[in-house]
Write a protein that holds these residues in place. Sequence first.
Motif, PDB file in Angstrom:
ATOM      1  N   LYS A  32       0.807  -1.153   0.079  1.00  0.00           N
ATOM      2  CA  LYS A  32      -0.114   0.110  -0.182  1.00  0.00           C
ATOM      3  C   LYS A  32       0.982   1.274  -0.065  1.00  0.00           C
ATOM      4  O   LYS A  32       1.838   1.285   0.686  1.00  0.00           O
TER       5      LYS A  32
ATOM      6  N   ILE B 151       0.556   1.410   5.726  1.00  0.00           N
ATOM      7  CA  ILE B 151       1.067   1.955   4.612  1.00  0.00           C
ATOM      8  C   ILE B 151       2.697   1.375   4.552  1.00  0.00           C
ATOM      9  O   ILE B 151       3.375   1.685   5.462  1.00  0.00           O
TER      10      ILE B 151
ATOM     11  N   SER C 228      -0.799  -2.853  -4.408  1.00  0.00           N
ATOM     12  CA  SER C 228      -2.167  -3.388  -4.326  1.00  0.00           C
ATOM     13  C   SER C 228      -3.296  -2.279  -4.338  1.00  0.00           C
ATOM     14  O   SER C 228      -4.357  -2.380  -4.617  1.00  0.00           O
ATOM     15  N   GLN C 229      -2.773  -1.122  -3.650  1.00  0.00           N
ATOM     16  CA  GLN C 229      -3.733   0.234  -3.231  1.00  0.00           C
ATOM     17  C   GLN C 229      -2.824   1.410  -3.268  1.00  0.00           C
ATOM     18  O   GLN C 229      -1.810   1.437  -2.552  1.00  0.00           O
TER      19      GLN C 229
ATOM     20  N   GLU D  60      -3.497   2.029   8.435  1.00  0.00           N
ATOM     21  CA  GLU D  60      -3.644   1.226   7.050  1.00  0.00           C
ATOM     22  C   GLU D  60      -2.425   0.576   6.742  1.00  0.00           C
ATOM     23  O   GLU D  60      -2.425  -0.245   5.681  1.00  0.00           O
TER      24      GLU D  60
END
Length: 428
Positions: free
Chosen positions: A2, A63, A26-27, A61
Amino acid sequence: MKVLVVGNGGREHALAWKIGMSPRVSQVFVAPGNAGTGVDATNVPIAADDIPGLVNFARQESIDLTVIGPEVSLVAGLVDALEAAGLRAFGPSAAAAELEGSKVFCKNLLKAADIPTADYQTFRTGDDAARFIKDRYPEENCEVPVVVKADGLAAGKGVIVCSTREEALDAIDRITRQREFGEAGNELIIEDRLIGQEASILAITDGNAIVMLPAAQDHKPAYDGDKGPNTGGMGAYCPTPIVDEKMIEMIQENIIVPTVHAMKRNRRPFKGVLYAGLMITSTGPKVLEYNVRFGDPECQPLLMRLKSDIMDILEAVADGRLIDIDPPEWDERPSICVVMASEGYPGDYVKGREISGLNDAAKLKDVKVFHAGTKLTQGSVQTNGGRVLGVTALGNSISNAKLQAYTAVKQIRWPGAWCRKDISDKAL
């Protein structure tokens, strides 16, 4: 993995778009983002200067890498805060970001490191600066070829190019008394005006290894023929023929490498993007200023040409292993970015005007419309800034890329939309 991109401009849209192409990602999140990043990534409603909010989001998240776009976030210490929380980030520390955050610091470092730049004087008060101009140029109607600069961050607008004594004194008044640029005008610089063409040289560094990127040319003045007030940039193209491979090597040896070494000696090791704004004079390249991040709009045509996985570069810098990766590969075709702006920019402008024609422009071959000052309101894309879009195109030649970019521009409409019509003409 991410990735979080911080910012809401055209540069951040280009970064999110290119990062999203990596098979390892992926994001992609963008904070706060704009209408365009909302299509190519996931927007997060956190301001670029909300450091605690960004750190908390990155932690929650999980990250893997945060890529910081705007200089404000870097100068405020976002990289330091992320790294203190055990998170990886791409960009310089607050101490290193002072290279852009203070023009006085930058000029003093250039002078100490014997890096070519214009002669200058620094001032803490408007009275001292005005006295300097009057003493140096005692005749009221004489030519005064100087540049007056606010010391701090001013969104690319704190640089005033002067030709007469009256213009220089007015510039000093605007910065120090009218406080046109706020606290950025607490100090100012008066430097000799350099003659030549401007070029933008961006280098990626982890503080040790350096990767030079292709040269680009920005267009700062608002109007055709480089007339009018300075802006954040009305367009750019890449590469620029005024900087050949031999000159790139000279710039690396005489400007970029000494700057990286000087920052290390100052105990401010630099990692991230070192962006040198240069004037190509008759005696060689000289530094006008340094930015500490990807330029906007230079980032857009640069990333249009990048064929390598950008994550290889960003991660290598964050991890201090840039020397281990292969040099990036570039599309041989040139690219051009034309900025479409709101009526009134770089002065006051109206927001909230509906933009049409974006889908038609997107259908054109080798065109990408990067959003800068836009927002999505009830399903419609609206203007939300001065520089609204960066219409970017590739072409087999500079003239072909220009034709393709302006063909796309003609598809897009909103009340008061305008742009320069001569982006890249210097190369032709």
